[in-house]
Scaffold this motif. Structure first.
Motif, PDB file in Angstrom:
ATOM      1  N   TYR A 168       0.490  -0.904  -0.133  1.00  0.00           N
ATOM      2  CA  TYR A 168      -0.298  -0.102  -0.285  1.00  0.00           C
ATOM      3  C   TYR A 168       0.957   1.579  -0.085  1.00  0.00           C
ATOM      4  O   TYR A 168       0.772   2.059  -0.513  1.00  0.00           O
ATOM      5  CB  TYR A 168      -0.956  -0.048   1.375  1.00  0.00           C
ATOM      6  CG  TYR A 168      -1.806   0.988   1.458  1.00  0.00           C
ATOM      7  CD1 TYR A 168      -2.678   1.044   1.339  1.00  0.00           C
ATOM      8  CD2 TYR A 168      -1.696   2.757   2.255  1.00  0.00           C
ATOM      9  CE1 TYR A 168      -3.229   2.475   0.544  1.00  0.00           C
ATOM     10  CE2 TYR A 168      -2.057   3.602   2.380  1.00  0.00           C
ATOM     11  CZ  TYR A 168      -3.587   3.673   1.295  1.00  0.00           C
ATOM     12  OH  TYR A 168      -4.706   4.202   1.312  1.00  0.00           O
ATOM     13  N   ILE A 169       1.850   1.364   0.522  1.00  0.00           N
ATOM     14  CA  ILE A 169       2.669   2.712   0.900  1.00  0.00           C
ATOM     15  C   ILE A 169       3.445   2.498  -0.064  1.00  0.00           C
ATOM     16  O   ILE A 169       3.592   4.187  -0.612  1.00  0.00           O
ATOM     17  CB  ILE A 169       3.570   2.313   1.701  1.00  0.00           C
ATOM     18  CG1 ILE A 169       2.967   2.395   3.845  1.00  0.00           C
ATOM     19  CG2 ILE A 169       4.851   3.530   2.154  1.00  0.00           C
ATOM     20  CD1 ILE A 169       4.309   1.522   4.799  1.00  0.00           C
ATOM     21  N   THR A 170       4.086   1.446  -1.742  1.00  0.00           N
ATOM     22  CA  THR A 170       4.851   1.200  -2.201  1.00  0.00           C
ATOM     23  C   THR A 170       4.297   1.719  -3.238  1.00  0.00           C
ATOM     24  O   THR A 170       4.952   2.723  -3.880  1.00  0.00           O
ATOM     25  CB  THR A 170       6.240  -0.002  -2.350  1.00  0.00           C
ATOM     26  OG1 THR A 170       6.535  -0.546  -1.023  1.00  0.00           O
ATOM     27  CG2 THR A 170       6.685  -0.023  -3.545  1.00  0.00           C
ATOM     28  N   GLN A 171       2.471   1.361  -3.784  1.00  0.00           N
ATOM     29  CA  GLN A 171       1.735   1.171  -4.993  1.00  0.00           C
ATOM     30  C   GLN A 171       0.882   2.217  -4.409  1.00  0.00           C
ATOM     31  O   GLN A 171       0.061   2.754  -5.662  1.00  0.00           O
ATOM     32  CB  GLN A 171       1.487   0.036  -5.092  1.00  0.00           C
ATOM     33  CG  GLN A 171       2.376  -1.160  -5.057  1.00  0.00           C
ATOM     34  CD  GLN A 171       3.507  -0.837  -6.369  1.00  0.00           C
ATOM     35  OE1 GLN A 171       5.240  -0.926  -5.857  1.00  0.00           O
ATOM     36  NE2 GLN A 171       3.055  -0.135  -7.568  1.00  0.00           N
ATOM     37  N   GLY A 172       1.248   3.096  -3.870  1.00  0.00           N
ATOM     38  CA  GLY A 172      -0.320   4.315  -3.030  1.00  0.00           C
ATOM     39  C   GLY A 172      -0.020   4.909  -4.428  1.00  0.00           C
ATOM     40  O   GLY A 172      -1.339   6.035  -4.626  1.00  0.00           O
ATOM     41  N   PRO A 173       0.517   5.825  -4.680  1.00  0.00           N
ATOM     42  CA  PRO A 173       1.074   7.161  -5.397  1.00  0.00           C
ATOM     43  C   PRO A 173      -0.071   6.291  -7.308  1.00  0.00           C
ATOM     44  O   PRO A 173      -0.859   6.792  -7.748  1.00  0.00           O
ATOM     45  CB  PRO A 173       2.288   7.327  -5.651  1.00  0.00           C
ATOM     46  CG  PRO A 173       2.649   7.142  -4.747  1.00  0.00           C
ATOM     47  CD  PRO A 173       2.460   5.756  -4.180  1.00  0.00           C
ATOM     48  N   GLU A 174       0.774   5.398  -7.654  1.00  0.00           N
ATOM     49  CA  GLU A 174      -0.164   4.507  -8.759  1.00  0.00           C
ATOM     50  C   GLU A 174      -1.465   4.088  -8.547  1.00  0.00           C
ATOM     51  O   GLU A 174      -2.751   4.671  -9.268  1.00  0.00           O
ATOM     52  CB  GLU A 174       0.320   3.583  -9.044  1.00  0.00           C
ATOM     53  CG  GLU A 174       2.653   3.801 -10.028  1.00  0.00           C
ATOM     54  CD  GLU A 174       2.667   4.110  -9.053  1.00  0.00           C
ATOM     55  OE1 GLU A 174       2.978   3.882  -7.644  1.00  0.00           O
ATOM     56  OE2 GLU A 174       3.862   4.756  -9.242  1.00  0.00           O
ATOM     57  N   LEU A 175      -2.363   3.754  -7.355  1.00  0.00           N
ATOM     58  CA  LEU A 175      -4.091   2.997  -6.697  1.00  0.00           C
ATOM     59  C   LEU A 175      -4.205   4.299  -6.917  1.00  0.00           C
ATOM     60  O   LEU A 175      -5.415   4.600  -7.345  1.00  0.00           O
ATOM     61  CB  LEU A 175      -3.171   1.896  -6.036  1.00  0.00           C
ATOM     62  CG  LEU A 175      -2.626   0.599  -5.773  1.00  0.00           C
ATOM     63  CD1 LEU A 175      -2.075  -0.681  -4.847  1.00  0.00           C
ATOM     64  CD2 LEU A 175      -2.865  -0.193  -7.314  1.00  0.00           C
TER      65      LEU A 175
END
Length: 512
Positions: free
Chosen positions: A216-223
């Motif tokens: 969630y922290i890592t992919q949050g900007p894209e998701l």
């Protein structure tokens, strides 16, 4: 002890120490080559985070299970299997043709490494008699482990300079075979006939919660953090963590016995474990990007500059043990954490001077390294010493799990803050016509070490030199955010550790 038994013990210690060296190298040598991997494997900033996090999350996943399996089926047997798999997965890492393949291979490598790590301490505990013999064996093991962590950056940089990045991984294939031959010749098989059943539900629920939060922290900007997918990941992560807590409460043989937290010494030391991996070790992933992207150093110069950060962690522990005996761990551990925080604040100011260099970063790097060295050994000794001997293995497992979980989460958090800091600076410097997607793409390129990453059409009338200056300033600004986070956060944990430890007992004061 007969000369033949002494010889076997020496060979066994060589095998265990060599496996510890490989484990340490795979943590500290890889960060130096991440900028190279990002370019040659056509990955992005998120891929570089996952190349590191796949290893740490996988280690966490198998840590407690590996101990149970080794006890039941034999420590030597499980160690040999883990060495074979570590060699094979290192071979796959070295032959990876893109970032996604390397991430999967790193996860598999991390699973074998976690199993290898837990078997090391079990083998030493059985093979060497309690007292001076065992203490010396653990001291040698700790020194070699520290050498792997401390000299990993310069070794990784030298390998890239003399050959290519593949050999940072490929070198472990022949080393694994050598270690296996030593283990076969020297290690005596041992097992625990009273070994408990594997806590499968506990392992699965904890692993899913850590993986979910990190993703969630890592992919949050894209998701999109507030998107349906993002919210769904948060809900699933919380559900997995709640399930883990419930499972560990009702399981007959839990891998996490929450009753150990009733010990103030155990809880205070565990906060020390979290504190060390809150800032010092995750920043190890990003510091090479600063040296290469902001200061323009090559891989070898970066490795040399990182020695100031890592070598104190190898030199200071003997002093830390003496200080802990003299002044008690309840003072030494928080003091070490405060030193890490002070080092991060000093690095923050060192990175913001008019002409920054490794010299301006040197005082902060040394102070942070000394703080880590003061904290590490007392934490390990206190977590295992605060419980009864029959629970020492479980306490050690909780300590190591806390370290790896915190490391994985804060690799992601520091990456998020680095991107956020870079984006904040770019938003102030670039025209309002640059949309959020373009800004995010630029920030990711700059965070990976490419200062001149502003594409044509987004930078107005800026010259190429001005574009590079904006990218460089944005990178430094982002690192400022990360350093403040690491410094302030670890100081808060230091204060919490001091509070949890509480005042010294009268018996302790009498010995001071």
């Amino acid at each position: 002890m007969s000369s033949s038994a002494t010889g076997k013990n020496a060979i066994a210690l060589a095998a265990v120490s060599l496996s510890a060296l490989m484990f340490g190298l795979e943590i500290s040598s890889v960060p130096v080559i991440l900028p190279t991997l990002e370019t040659l494997l056509h990955g992005d900033f998120n891929d570089m985070q996952w190349i590191m996090n796949a290893y740490t999350i996988a280690c966490t996943t198998v840590l407690m299970a590996a101990g149970t399996l080794a006890d039941r089926y034999g420590r030597k047997r499980v160690l040999l299997i883990s060495l074979l798999l570590f060699g094979l997965t290192s071979l796959i890492c070295g032959l990876a043709w893109d970032a996604q393949v390397l991430i999967v291979a790193r996860f598999l490598q991390g699973m074998s490494a976690g199993t290898m790590l837990i078997c090391q301490t079990a083998v030493l505990s059985h093979q060497f008699r309690p007292g001076p013999e065992r203490s010396k064996a653990f001291a040698v093991w700790g020194i070699v482990f520290g050498v792997g962590l401390g000299f990993g950056p310069i070794i990784g940089g030298a390998i890239v300079a003399l050959s290519n990045w593949q050999w940072v991984f490929l070198v472990h294939a022949p080393l694994s075979l050598l270690t296996m031959s030593l283990a076969v010749a020297g290690i005596v098989e041992s097992r625990d006939t009273q070994a408990q059943r594997l806590d499968v539900l506990g392992i699965l629920t904890l692993s899913l919660s850590v993986l979910g939060l990190t993703y969630y922290i890592t992919q949050g900007p894209e998701l999109g953090y507030a998107s349906p997918v993002g919210i769904g990941i948060v809900v699933a992560t919380l559900a997995a963590f709640v399930a883990f807590c419930v499972v560990e409460r009702i399981a007959p043989h839990p891998m996490f016995d929450f009753s150990v937290f009733k010990s103030r010494d155990f809880s205070g030391a565990l906060i020390g474990s979290v504190g060390m991996n809150f800032s010092f070790w995750p920043f190890m992933i990003y510091l090479p990007i600063y040296f290469q992207g902001a200061l323009g150093y090559d891989a070898v110069a970066t490795g040399l500059a990182l020695l100031a950060y890592t070598l104190p962690t190898l030199v200071v522990p003997p002093l830390a043990e003496r200080l802990a005996l003299r002044y008690r761990p309840g003072l030494v551990i928080p003091s070490g954490l405060f030193a890490i925080g002070l080092g991060f604040v000093a690095m923050r100011y060192g990175s913001a001077v008019e002409q920054p260099s490794w010299l301006s970063m040197l005082p902060g790097a040394l102070i942070a390294g000394i703080g880590l060295g003061l904290t590490n050994t007392p934490v390990t000794n206190t977590t295992t010493g605060a419980v009864s001997s029959d629970r020492a293995g479980m306490a050690s497992g909780i300590d190591m799990s806390a370290r790896l979980i915190t490391l994985a989460i804060n690799i992601a958090l520091m990456g998020f803050l680095l991107l956020a800091g870079i984006s904040s600076h770019l938003r102030q410097e670039l025209p309002a016509t640059v949309d959020a997607a373009q800004l995010q793409a630029m920030a990711q390129r700059i965070a990976a070490g490419h200062a001149a990453a502003l594409p044509a059409g987004t930078s107005g009338k800026l010259s190429p030199a001005a574009i590079e200056a904006v990218g460089h300033a944005a990178l430094v600004h982002g690192f400022g955010w990360v350093l403040w986070f690491g410094g302030v956060g670890v100081c808060v944990l230091a204060a919490l550790s001091l509070l949890v430890f509480g005042p010294a007992k009268r018996s302790e004061l009498a010995t001071v």
